[in-house]
Design a protein around this motif. Structure first.
Motif, PDB file in Angstrom:
ATOM      1  N   VAL A 257      -3.168  -6.316   1.236  1.00 34.89           N
ATOM      2  CA  VAL A 257      -2.952  -6.029   2.649  1.00 34.89           C
ATOM      3  C   VAL A 257      -3.017  -7.343   3.418  1.00 34.89           C
ATOM      4  CG1 VAL A 257      -3.802  -4.823   4.689  1.00 34.89           C
ATOM      5  CG2 VAL A 257      -3.940  -3.722   2.441  1.00 34.89           C
ATOM      6  N   ILE A 258      -2.013  -7.580   4.264  1.00 36.29           N
ATOM      7  CA  ILE A 258      -1.982  -8.774   5.109  1.00 36.29           C
ATOM      8  C   ILE A 258      -1.911  -8.333   6.563  1.00 36.29           C
ATOM      9  CG2 ILE A 258      -0.533 -10.699   5.854  1.00 36.29           C
ATOM     10  CD1 ILE A 258       0.072 -11.312   3.004  1.00 36.29           C
ATOM     11  N   THR A 259      -2.794  -8.882   7.375  1.00 37.84           N
ATOM     12  CA  THR A 259      -2.792  -8.616   8.814  1.00 37.84           C
ATOM     13  C   THR A 259      -2.683  -9.941   9.554  1.00 37.84           C
ATOM     14  OG1 THR A 259      -4.129  -6.622   8.572  1.00 37.84           O
ATOM     15  CG2 THR A 259      -4.075  -7.642  10.742  1.00 37.84           C
ATOM     16  N   VAL A 296       9.166   1.829  -8.915  1.00 36.31           N
ATOM     17  CA  VAL A 296       9.452   1.800  -7.489  1.00 36.31           C
ATOM     18  C   VAL A 296       8.166   1.489  -6.733  1.00 36.31           C
ATOM     19  CG1 VAL A 296      10.306   3.118  -5.519  1.00 36.31           C
ATOM     20  CG2 VAL A 296      11.304   3.472  -7.792  1.00 36.31           C
ATOM     21  N   ALA A 297       8.276   0.591  -5.758  1.00 27.58           N
ATOM     22  CA  ALA A 297       7.130   0.221  -4.933  1.00 27.58           C
ATOM     23  C   ALA A 297       7.520   0.343  -3.464  1.00 27.58           C
ATOM     24  CB  ALA A 297       6.666  -1.196  -5.259  1.00 27.58           C
ATOM     25  N   ALA A 298       6.532   0.130  -2.599  1.00 26.25           N
ATOM     26  CA  ALA A 298       6.771   0.251  -1.162  1.00 26.25           C
ATOM     27  C   ALA A 298       6.017  -0.839  -0.433  1.00 26.25           C
ATOM     28  CB  ALA A 298       6.331   1.619  -0.657  1.00 26.25           C
ATOM     29  N   LEU A 299       6.648  -1.358   0.606  1.00 26.52           N
ATOM     30  CA  LEU A 299       5.968  -2.251   1.535  1.00 26.52           C
ATOM     31  C   LEU A 299       5.816  -1.485   2.845  1.00 26.52           C
ATOM     32  CD1 LEU A 299       4.938  -5.268   1.803  1.00 26.52           C
ATOM     33  CD2 LEU A 299       6.971  -5.587   3.214  1.00 26.52           C
ATOM     34  N   ASP A 300       4.589  -1.088   3.148  1.00 26.47           N
ATOM     35  CA  ASP A 300       4.310  -0.423   4.418  1.00 26.47           C
ATOM     36  C   ASP A 300       4.130  -1.484   5.499  1.00 26.47           C
ATOM     37  OD1 ASP A 300       4.291   1.997   3.075  1.00 26.47           O
ATOM     38  OD2 ASP A 300       2.124   1.956   2.752  1.00 26.47           O
ATOM     39  N   TYR A 301       4.679  -1.232   6.682  1.00 23.68           N
ATOM     40  CA  TYR A 301       4.499  -2.164   7.792  1.00 23.68           C
ATOM     41  C   TYR A 301       4.069  -1.391   9.035  1.00 23.68           C
ATOM     42  CZ  TYR A 301       9.419  -0.707   8.317  1.00 23.68           C
ATOM     43  OH  TYR A 301      10.582   0.022   8.396  1.00 23.68           O
ATOM     44  N   GLY A 345       6.654   1.714   9.544  1.00 26.16           N
ATOM     45  CA  GLY A 345       7.482   2.397   8.562  1.00 26.16           C
ATOM     46  C   GLY A 345       7.206   1.901   7.161  1.00 26.16           C
ATOM     47  N   THR A 346       8.090   2.285   6.223  1.00 31.76           N
ATOM     48  CA  THR A 346       7.942   1.934   4.814  1.00 31.76           C
ATOM     49  C   THR A 346       9.282   1.489   4.256  1.00 31.76           C
ATOM     50  OG1 THR A 346       6.145   3.533   4.523  1.00 31.76           O
ATOM     51  CG2 THR A 346       7.249   2.757   2.536  1.00 31.76           C
ATOM     52  N   THR A 367       0.563  -5.375  10.242  1.00 31.62           N
ATOM     53  CA  THR A 367      -0.102  -5.252   8.949  1.00 31.62           C
ATOM     54  C   THR A 367       0.940  -4.900   7.901  1.00 31.62           C
ATOM     55  OG1 THR A 367      -2.181  -4.522   9.948  1.00 31.62           O
ATOM     56  CG2 THR A 367      -1.852  -4.010   7.620  1.00 31.62           C
ATOM     57  N   LEU A 368       0.857  -5.547   6.733  1.00 29.45           N
ATOM     58  CA  LEU A 368       1.766  -5.306   5.618  1.00 29.45           C
ATOM     59  C   LEU A 368       0.949  -4.896   4.396  1.00 29.45           C
ATOM     60  CD1 LEU A 368       4.011  -8.497   6.022  1.00 29.45           C
ATOM     61  CD2 LEU A 368       4.452  -6.214   6.947  1.00 29.45           C
ATOM     62  N   TYR A 369       1.423  -3.863   3.675  1.00 26.61           N
ATOM     63  CA  TYR A 369       0.707  -3.357   2.497  1.00 26.61           C
ATOM     64  C   TYR A 369       1.721  -3.100   1.391  1.00 26.61           C
ATOM     65  CZ  TYR A 369      -1.859  -0.012  -0.462  1.00 26.61           C
ATOM     66  OH  TYR A 369      -2.432   0.653  -1.520  1.00 26.61           O
ATOM     67  N   ASN A 370       1.555  -3.788   0.256  1.00 24.61           N
ATOM     68  CA  ASN A 370       2.478  -3.697  -0.877  1.00 24.61           C
ATOM     69  C   ASN A 370       1.824  -2.886  -1.994  1.00 24.61           C
ATOM     70  OD1 ASN A 370       4.686  -4.192  -2.548  1.00 24.61           O
ATOM     71  ND2 ASN A 370       3.858  -6.134  -3.297  1.00 24.61           N
TER      72      ASN A 370
END
Length: 674
Positions: A257-259, A296-301, A345-346, A367-370
């Motif tokens: 997680v990056i903020t 499959v992965a997701a980057l949440d923002y 979104g994602t 915030t970004l979450y991979n």
């Protein structure tokens, strides 16, 4: 035959101007730039028939900024250019003396379908004196260019009469932020970046005194073209500043997680007066790099916008890109996806690497979450239940690995699903599509899916229960006979300029009536012909024969022309028992289907003669065997040289009338010229 005059924009007189810009150029007090004006003048001589022919193919490395035509005697001009659907030939006349702008670059796009780059067609010019006599065609072309360097501000004084070409040498930079600043209001401007092979990288359009950024992921080392145009409201010229920066993106690991925030803002306190003032500033730009294993992965923002009464002074945006390309430009376009003023979104993806760039200011927090989100392999060729008991939509992500080029149809019991797919193929091109569907196999859309690894994302509407979804997928096979269950693809041997007869035969030794949908594709995934029909067999007491009301074969005549590597998709969407009084329908019934694909050129043409005119003139005489009332069709297959003008004369005797059509191959496709 008349040989064309090939217009080459050579480098002629080169004049270098140095502009010294004063303190209005930020952020330094004075900057110097070298702008290069390359001018070339050429006079094209007429041919023996008094016509002057000029051929101008698209070449991204030879684009010019402006051009002029110099007319000393009255001229008539016919342009032969593609208009998006066919070739037209508008006429223009010029009265001497004339010295004015002239557009040699009137290219139009020839679409090649979803899996082929569109082509910019060449343009032909035919000049002749208005009195029918010879006339020299005199033109001047100009290219205005300037050099850019990483970490260096480069000012540009521009007017709206020119296209400006910047040159930026990339040597190992993984990512680039190109800042462009307008130093005045009352202008609108556009900047686009192309790689050394002419492939589109990125662009932006803006207005007035703003600073904006063009982020892009370089494809290779070499000189990149930065193409710039401006429209000015009141003045003759405008001043801009270019500032390219090489970037090493920060990596976002899985489950990380990056903020952070975008801290800049254009409402600032003046150093000398202590007053709050509005100042045009460059936005903050952050680029990150992320990837996943094969799943499959997701980057949440997520975004936390500042709650300011003055509003946002630097519009935020989020952009995703990768090293893949899309079929949106003559030579390909870098994959880009994003939006301004984004909501949380994602972004779903597979493997990588991918890049996300956030632009903005005003202390916008994000915030970004991979993380991996794959729910496994997509279920195909059987219906499955996908429910949502929640009061908001839910999202499911799957992988779909196809070893063969395939055909797909999707149907669902109710319209409660939002489906999207993407993949990156071995050639580096990316496929993205929203998938539509219907309630039955025969009422839904059809998709061509080249072999590859797909990401499938399905969003289920809130409070949706008891609904089924089915993905029907079938490979494209090289055989001509198969037991087709719901869907099949057949590869065929096809070629440009060629027409074929296609026959579909039902071979089941049963009392069945089969409803078919047929689609004929070219290699770029475009549908070139389609049909719907019914075939049926019935037991007559001793043998299986064609049903008395239907045939057991269907023929589609004279289909084409196609590209190489065409294919056929067949969907037997309904199989019914046709025994008298029977009403039952068979589900997943293997339909014994045979296709016959036959070259039909001999059925169309009485004679086909090859003729090589690539270097010397040639002729051929067709002699009609027996006079009659029926029309006859003949064909000449000409071997020609690109960029050469040909005058074709047709002379006839003892015939009522003659009609001629010319077709040509370009980028593996056949198009009609006349």
């Amino acid at each position: 035959m008349q040989q064309h005059v090939n217009k080459k924009i050579l480098l002629g007189i080169v004049v270098v101007f140095a502009f010294l810009l004063g303190s209005f150029v930020t952020p330094v007090a004075a900057l110097q730039t070298n702008m290069v004006f390359e001018r070339y003048n050429e006079a094209f001589a007429p041919e023996a028939n008094n016509h002057t022919y000029v051929y101008v193919p698209y070449d991204p490395g030879m684009m010019h900024s402006s051009a002029w035509l110099h007319v000393t005697e009255d001229l008539d001009l016919t342009r032969y250019r593609y208009d998006g659907s066919g070739w037209d030939s508008p006429d223009t006349s010029y009265t001497a003396p004339y010295n004015g702008p002239f557009d040699w670059q009137q290219y139009q796009t020839f679409s090649n379908g979803p899996f082929g780059n569109p082509s910019l067609m060449p343009v032909f010019f035919d000049f002749v004196g208005s009195d029918g006599g010879p006339a020299v065609v005199n033109t001047t072309v100009e290219r205005t260019s300037f050099s850019l360097a990483f970490g260096q501000h480069t000012p540009l004084v521009a007017d709206e009469n020119h296209v400006y070409f910047g040159a930026l040498s990339v040597s190992g930079q993984e990512f680039v932020h190109l800042f462009v600043s307008s130093l005045q209001d009352g202008v609108t401007w556009n900047v686009a970046v192309f790689d050394p092979e002419g492939r589109y990288m990125s662009s932006t359009s803006n207005a007035d005194g703003d600073t904006w950024v063009v982020p892009f992921c370089p494809s290779t080392n070499g000189v990149y073209s930065v193409v710039f145009t401006v429209a000015i409201d009141t003045d003759d010229t405008a001043v801009f500043d270019f500032y390219p920066v090489g970037v090493a993106p920060q990596r976002i690991g899985l489950n990380q997680v990056i903020t952070d925030e975008l801290p800049t803002g254009e409402l600032v306190m003046h150093d000398e007066t202590g007053s709050w003032v509005y100042e045009e500033l460059a936005p903050t730009v952050h680029t990150y790099k992320f990837q996943s294993p094969s799943d499959v992965a997701a980057l949440d923002y997520y975004f936390n916008y500042p709650e300011m009464f003055i509003g946002i002074t630097q519009p935020p945006s989020i952009t995703f890109t990768s090293k893949a390309f899309q079929h949106y430009n003559q030579d390909g376009s870098r994959y880009l996806e994003g939006t301004t003023y984004p909501d949380s979104g994602t972004y779903y993806y597979r493997e990588g690497p991918f890049y996300v760039t956030l632009v903005g200011g005003d202390a916008l927090e994000y915030t970004l979450y991979n993380h991996v989100v794959c729910e496994g392999d997509l279920v195909v060729n059987e219906a499955f239940l996908l429910e949502n008991y929640y009061t908001s939509p839910t999202t499911h992500a799957y992988r779909l690995n196809l070893e063969d080029d395939s055909i797909m149809r999707v149907n669902a019991t109710l319209d409660v699903f939002d489906i999207s797919m993407n993949a990156v193929y071995e050639d580096g091109y990316r496929f993205d599509s929203s998938i539509t569907y219907g309630p039955t196999l025969g009422s839904t859309d059809q998709y061509y899916l080249p072999a590859g690894e797909y990401t499938v994302v399905i969003v289920v509407d809130a409070s949706s229960t008891g609904e089924y979804l089915e993905f029907t997928v079938a490979p494209i096979i090289s055989e001509t006979t198969a037991d087709v269950v719901n869907l099949a693809g057949f590869a065929v041997d096809s070629a440009p300029h060629t027409f074929y007869n296609l026959t579909v035969a039902l071979g089941n030794q049963d009392n069945v009536t089969v409803s078919y949908l047929l689609y004929l594709y070219d290699r770029f995934g475009s549908i070139r012909a389609s049909a719907g029909f019914m075939l049926a067999n019935r037991w007559d007491g001793s043998t299986i024969q064609a049903h008395p009301l239907y045939e057991n074969t269907y023929t589609l005549s004279f289909v084409g022309p196609l590209t190489e590597n065409g294919f056929i998709a067949l969907c037997p969407y309904n199989v019914a028992n046709n025994t008298e009084t029977a009403t039952n329908v068979y589900t997943d019934y293997p339909v014994d289907t045979t296709i016959e694909w036959v070259n039909a050129m001999d059925d169309i043409y009485a004679d086909i003669v090859p003729l090589d005119v690539s270097s010397v003139p040639a002729s051929h005489n067709f002699t009609l065997a027996i006079p009659g009332d029926s029309p006859e069709t003949y064909a000449l297959q000409l071997t020609t040289a690109p960029g050469t003008w040909y005058n074709v004369s047709i002379m006839s005797a003892d015939v009522t009338s003659v009609q001629a059509t010319q077709a040509s191959t370009y980028e593996l496709r056949t198009h009609t010229v006349i």
